[in-house]
Design a protein around this motif. Structure first.
Motif, PDB file in Angstrom:
ATOM      1  N   ARG A  82       0.828  -1.204   0.000  1.00 51.91           N
ATOM      2  CA  ARG A  82       0.000   0.000   0.000  1.00 51.91           C
ATOM      3  C   ARG A  82       0.865   1.258   0.000  1.00 51.91           C
ATOM      4  O   ARG A  82       0.528   2.245  -0.665  1.00 51.91           O
ATOM      5  CB  ARG A  82      -0.940  -0.004   1.209  1.00 51.91           C
ATOM      6  CG  ARG A  82      -1.982  -1.097   1.110  1.00 51.91           C
ATOM      7  CD  ARG A  82      -3.119  -0.882   2.059  1.00 51.91           C
ATOM      8  NE  ARG A  82      -3.838   0.361   1.801  1.00 51.91           N
ATOM      9  CZ  ARG A  82      -5.060   0.611   2.248  1.00 51.91           C
ATOM     10  NH1 ARG A  82      -5.710  -0.312   2.929  1.00 51.91           N
ATOM     11  NH2 ARG A  82      -5.643   1.767   2.024  1.00 51.91           N
ATOM     12  N   ARG A  83       1.980   1.221   0.714  1.00 49.44           N
ATOM     13  CA  ARG A  83       2.879   2.373   0.692  1.00 49.44           C
ATOM     14  C   ARG A  83       3.456   2.570  -0.715  1.00 49.44           C
ATOM     15  O   ARG A  83       3.499   3.691  -1.226  1.00 49.44           O
ATOM     16  CB  ARG A  83       4.023   2.172   1.689  1.00 49.44           C
ATOM     17  CG  ARG A  83       5.024   3.308   1.625  1.00 49.44           C
ATOM     18  CD  ARG A  83       6.297   3.035   2.386  1.00 49.44           C
ATOM     19  NE  ARG A  83       7.428   3.540   1.646  1.00 49.44           N
ATOM     20  CZ  ARG A  83       8.612   3.775   2.179  1.00 49.44           C
ATOM     21  NH1 ARG A  83       8.834   3.566   3.453  1.00 49.44           N
ATOM     22  NH2 ARG A  83       9.600   4.216   1.432  1.00 49.44           N
ATOM     23  N   ALA A  84       3.889   1.483  -1.336  1.00 53.72           N
ATOM     24  CA  ALA A  84       4.457   1.584  -2.685  1.00 53.72           C
ATOM     25  C   ALA A  84       3.426   2.125  -3.673  1.00 53.72           C
ATOM     26  O   ALA A  84       3.742   2.949  -4.544  1.00 53.72           O
ATOM     27  CB  ALA A  84       4.967   0.221  -3.139  1.00 53.72           C
ATOM     28  N   ARG A  85       2.181   1.660  -3.528  1.00 51.75           N
ATOM     29  CA  ARG A  85       1.132   2.122  -4.436  1.00 51.75           C
ATOM     30  C   ARG A  85       0.837   3.605  -4.231  1.00 51.75           C
ATOM     31  O   ARG A  85       0.705   4.367  -5.192  1.00 51.75           O
ATOM     32  CB  ARG A  85      -0.129   1.289  -4.220  1.00 51.75           C
ATOM     33  CG  ARG A  85      -1.233   1.596  -5.232  1.00 51.75           C
ATOM     34  CD  ARG A  85      -2.453   0.729  -5.014  1.00 51.75           C
ATOM     35  NE  ARG A  85      -2.121  -0.673  -5.126  1.00 51.75           N
ATOM     36  CZ  ARG A  85      -2.373  -1.571  -4.182  1.00 51.75           C
ATOM     37  NH1 ARG A  85      -2.956  -1.207  -3.052  1.00 51.75           N
ATOM     38  NH2 ARG A  85      -2.051  -2.832  -4.358  1.00 51.75           N
ATOM     39  N   LEU A  86       0.755   4.024  -2.957  1.00 56.90           N
ATOM     40  CA  LEU A  86       0.493   5.437  -2.683  1.00 56.90           C
ATOM     41  C   LEU A  86       1.631   6.318  -3.196  1.00 56.90           C
ATOM     42  O   LEU A  86       1.399   7.369  -3.790  1.00 56.90           O
ATOM     43  CB  LEU A  86       0.309   5.651  -1.181  1.00 56.90           C
ATOM     44  CG  LEU A  86       0.127   7.105  -0.746  1.00 56.90           C
ATOM     45  CD1 LEU A  86      -1.160   7.687  -1.325  1.00 56.90           C
ATOM     46  CD2 LEU A  86       0.117   7.231   0.772  1.00 56.90           C
ATOM     47  N   ARG A  87       2.862   5.861  -2.986  1.00 56.78           N
ATOM     48  CA  ARG A  87       3.996   6.665  -3.449  1.00 56.78           C
ATOM     49  C   ARG A  87       3.978   6.792  -4.975  1.00 56.78           C
ATOM     50  O   ARG A  87       4.231   7.879  -5.519  1.00 56.78           O
ATOM     51  CB  ARG A  87       5.310   6.033  -2.993  1.00 56.78           C
ATOM     52  CG  ARG A  87       6.532   6.851  -3.411  1.00 56.78           C
ATOM     53  CD  ARG A  87       7.804   6.329  -2.779  1.00 56.78           C
ATOM     54  NE  ARG A  87       8.941   7.161  -3.141  1.00 56.78           N
ATOM     55  CZ  ARG A  87      10.164   7.011  -2.647  1.00 56.78           C
ATOM     56  NH1 ARG A  87      10.407   6.037  -1.773  1.00 56.78           N
ATOM     57  NH2 ARG A  87      11.144   7.822  -3.021  1.00 56.78           N
ATOM     58  N   ALA A  88       3.662   5.700  -5.662  1.00 56.74           N
ATOM     59  CA  ALA A  88       3.609   5.744  -7.122  1.00 56.74           C
ATOM     60  C   ALA A  88       2.522   6.711  -7.593  1.00 56.74           C
ATOM     61  O   ALA A  88       2.724   7.483  -8.538  1.00 56.74           O
ATOM     62  CB  ALA A  88       3.362   4.346  -7.679  1.00 56.74           C
ATOM     63  N   MET A  89       1.364   6.663  -6.937  1.00 53.47           N
ATOM     64  CA  MET A  89       0.277   7.580  -7.307  1.00 53.47           C
ATOM     65  C   MET A  89       0.668   9.026  -7.014  1.00 53.47           C
ATOM     66  O   MET A  89       0.364   9.934  -7.806  1.00 53.47           O
ATOM     67  CB  MET A  89      -0.992   7.209  -6.550  1.00 53.47           C
ATOM     68  CG  MET A  89      -1.590   5.871  -6.933  1.00 53.47           C
ATOM     69  SD  MET A  89      -2.918   5.335  -5.813  1.00 53.47           S
ATOM     70  CE  MET A  89      -4.114   6.632  -6.068  1.00 53.47           C
TER      71      MET A  89
END
Length: 325
Positions: A21-28
């Motif tokens: 979830r952190r990786a996804r939020l950072r990418a967004m």
């Protein structure tokens, strides 16, 4: 472009899911504001003072700014006060702060941080490791989020095949959703067809068809498996194992035991147990014993014993046809 809340708190003991979830939020965030618009504080750098300073800092960057703080499970309740004060002044249309807490029995995100996130109208999400009995329902919920229906038996089949790691299961559900498309209903057959290799599917077909006495399917599966290089000893092992299981079931049925009672003793998913019990029930005990004798004769012949001088493949064909009758 996605919309963002002013604050997020993602916590729990499923550390792998939290990392995703952190990786996804950072990418967004980087997609929305560029790498320069995202400040990441993690490990020893994720102190309450550092986060409060980042939230209060004046910048000349255009667009929304993001602050990611990973490791807040180490904070004390009193540490949150200065961060909460800085959060009160967050311009909701300009700044987003996301807290990540990888919790265990001794380290938890402070309750004061939960309250501070709620006060901004933010989102709190818990990612916890589920008990095995909870996984089928969880998989069904994840499938619904992807606009497909995964029934309970199919969920259990998926768990039996790939294990109980939630990250792996989620990846498999995502693959199923992509393969079958929105609005699809995914059952056991679809799960087995997608999650197993072609060799595994044919091997299951061979062993199950042998128990059921389906000569046509047995022959097709045997020829396909041998054509793709599967060794006869490995095929024999799987066929004999399934025949022995079927014989035990057939003997239990003949002794008057109920199918539900037999199912409890089988170490396999309930859908597979039901299918095996049904197939074994269609064959009499003596037929299954003869099938095992035919497999034993094949093993002797494949090791160079007496058997009429047939080649390995011819001997295998003769044995499986005999076993299926």
């Amino acid at each position: 472009m996605p919309t963002f809340k002013a604050a997020y708190l993602v916590h729990g003991d499923d550390h792998g899911r939290i990392a995703e979830r952190r990786a996804r939020l950072r990418a967004m965030a980087e997609s929305a504001s560029g790498a320069g618009g995202v400040e990441v504080l993690e490990g020893d750098a994720a102190t309450p003072d550092a986060v409060a300073h980042a939230l209060s800092a004046m910048t000349f960057s255009l667009g929304r700014r993001f602050v990611i703080a990973d490791g807040v499970e180490r904070w004390k309740e009193a540490d949150v006060e200065r961060v909460a004060a800085a959060m009160k002044d967050i311009p909701g249309d300009e700044l987003t702060v996301a807290f990540f807490a990888r919790e265990d029995a001794r380290a938890k995100a402070p309750k004061a941080l939960h309250a501070a996130v709620k006060a901004t109208g933010g989102v709190i999400a818990e990612e916890g490791t589920l008990k095995p009995r909870e996984l089928p329902r969880w998989l069904g919920e994840r499938a619904a989020e992807l606009e497909v229906t995964l029934d309970t038996q199919a969920a259990r089949a998926l768990i039996a095949h790939v294990g109980d790691r939630q990250q792996r299961l989620l990846r498999e559900v995502e693959k199923l959703a992509l393969e079958y498309g929105p609005g699809s209903t995914i059952g056991i057959d679809e799960v087995l067809a997608s999650s197993a290799s072609s060799a595994e599917r044919r091997l299951w077909s061979l062993a199950d068809a042998l128990v059921a006495g389906d000569e046509r399917t047995v022959m097709r599966a045997l020829v396909e498996l041998r054509a793709q290089g599967e060794r006869l000893p490995s095929l024999q092992y799987q066929m004999v194992r399934r025949l022995r299981e079927a014989l035990t079931i057939a003997e239990a049925l003949a002794a008057g035991r109920a199918p539900a009672e037999i199912r409890k003793s089988l170490r396999m998913p309930s859908f597979a147990a039901d299918r095996l019990i049904a197939d074994a029930g269609k064959r009499d005990v003596e037929a299954l014993r003869r099938a095992l004798v035919a497999m034993a004769d094949l093993e002797v012949e494949s090791r160079g014993g007496a058997g009429g001088g047939l080649g390995e493949d011819s001997a295998a064909v003769r044995a499986v046809l005999s076993a299926a009758r």
